[in-house]
Design an enzyme around this catalytic site. Structure first.
Site, PDB file in Angstrom:
ATOM      1  N   ARG A 194     -10.474  23.845  42.282  1.00 17.80           N
ATOM      2  CA  ARG A 194     -10.860  23.242  41.010  1.00 17.80           C
ATOM      3  C   ARG A 194     -10.875  24.329  39.943  1.00 17.80           C
ATOM      4  NH1 ARG A 194      -9.596  19.230  42.972  1.00 17.80           N
ATOM      5  NH2 ARG A 194     -10.746  17.246  43.219  1.00 17.80           N
ATOM      6  N   GLU A 242      -7.509  21.302  32.253  1.00 16.87           N
ATOM      7  CA  GLU A 242      -6.220  20.704  32.596  1.00 16.87           C
ATOM      8  C   GLU A 242      -6.099  19.238  32.226  1.00 16.87           C
ATOM      9  OE1 GLU A 242      -6.251  19.147  37.116  1.00 16.87           O
ATOM     10  OE2 GLU A 242      -6.509  21.311  36.963  1.00 16.87           O
ATOM     11  N   HIS A 265      -1.236  21.401  39.335  1.00 17.84           N
ATOM     12  CA  HIS A 265      -2.062  20.653  40.280  1.00 17.84           C
ATOM     13  C   HIS A 265      -1.184  19.874  41.262  1.00 17.84           C
ATOM     14  CE1 HIS A 265      -6.413  19.043  40.620  1.00 17.84           C
ATOM     15  NE2 HIS A 265      -5.806  18.907  41.780  1.00 17.84           N
TER      16      HIS A 265
END
Length: 331
Positions: free
Chosen positions: A234, A263, A295
């Site tokens: 994360r 993000e 991601h």
């Protein structure tokens, strides 16, 4: 069961619909992120299905509850984007994907470490331009080096096992020690010792109040100088401004991230023809010893298939009034 699926990309629609063939839920797909402004799209839906960058805070949950939503299913293991306490107060159940291919993320983390160490992305870009010079592309052998693993759950254990196969010494830090990590050849040490001894550190822990900015200016100063940091967990685990300062000073020898604290307004969309106003990410990608990906560590056929099937199974169990095996405990 009527379910609003937010942040739905083409692959989400295809694979979630495939998993839903036998269950027969009424899935309504929206490319929009779930926010207070878009919550009205879920009008009349008993369930909403969200992803990591959706905003499921108290206000959004209250709006959903007024519209009849009783279940939030996140297509992820982490659920820090959801205010679980507010959901509990509103009588909304929250489910997640507790288990999907942990190999996907662990293998990607290894790839990022190799990529930033051996300058693979830079080398590829050079050769596309006809430049085959090796200047500036020197890395180091991983064999014989020390690798720190912060977070030794399923993904951290698999990452450690892979790195042990490279001939590395593996150090770990986790408030909940894992026998599997030790069986993989890892040894537990205090975080200060892990940072001081490791040639590379990989983060595999959830984002909680205890782990937010676990990599901050204080801990970056304790890193072995010139070491590499990898984050596939994360974005909020890393104080990005502090990491940039450490890159500039040479304290941090390389950075490879698949997640980024801000993000939500960037990842999972094509911004190649727009002006990106996030100055922090722009600075990050300007460093020659930094790799940023969007991601995608979880993004394998096996992992996505399992995520979608688990999500549908949870919605079905809720509809039938059965025990929710992937339930997030009420706060």
């Amino acid at each position: 069961m009527k379910t609003a699926v937010f942040s739905a990309r083409r692959y989400d629609k295809t694979l979630l619909a495939r998993a839903n063939q036998d269950a027969g839920h009424e899935l309504r797909f929206f490319e929009d992120r779930l926010t207070l402004a878009s919550a009205s799209l879920a009008e009349g839906c008993e369930a909403v299905c969200v992803f990591v960058n959706d905003s499921v805070d108290a206000q959004v949950l209250a709006a959903l509850a007024r519209q009849g939503t009783r279940l939030v299913a996140t297509r992820s293991t982490g659920y820090n984007q959801i205010d679980v306490a507010a959901a509990t107060q509103l009588g909304i159940e929250v489910v997640r994907v507790t288990d999907y291919s942990p190999h996907s993320v662990a293998e990607f983390a290894v790839g990022l470490l190799l990529g930033v160490n051996r300058k693979i992305a830079r080398a590829s870009a050079r050769t596309r331009d006809g430049n085959f010079d090796l200047e500036g592309l020197m890395g180091f052998d991983l064999h014989g080096k020390t690798i720190g693993v912060i977070g030794t759950g399923k993904i951290g254990v698999i990452f450690a096992r892979i790195m042990a196969g490279f001939g590395c010494t593996i150090l770990g830090h986790d408030p909940y020690p894992s026998r599997g990590f030790e069986e993989a050849g890892g040894s537990y040490v205090a975080v200060d010792e892990l940072l001081a001894r490791s040639d590379a550190v990989s983060l595999h822990c959830p984002l909680t109040e205890a782990t937010r900015y676990i990599i901050n200016a204080h801990n970056l100063a304790r890193l072995k100088r010139g070491s590499i940091l990898v984050n596939t967990s994360r974005g909020g685990l890393v104080d990005t401004e502090a990491a940039i300062a450490a890159l500039k000073s040479g304290q941090l020898g390389g950075l490879a991230i698949d997640v980024y604290e801000q993000e939500a307004n960037l990842f999972f969309q094509d911004l190649s023809s727009t002006i990106i106003c996030d100055d922090v990410i722009q600075r990050l990608v300007s460093f020659p010893n930094v790799i940023v990906t969007g991601h995608q560590a979880f993004f394998t056929v096996e992992a996505i298939g399992q995520i979608m099937q688990t999500t549908i199974d949870s919605i079905s169990a809720f509809e039938r009034g059965e025990a929710l095996v992937n339930r997030v405990p009420p706060a």
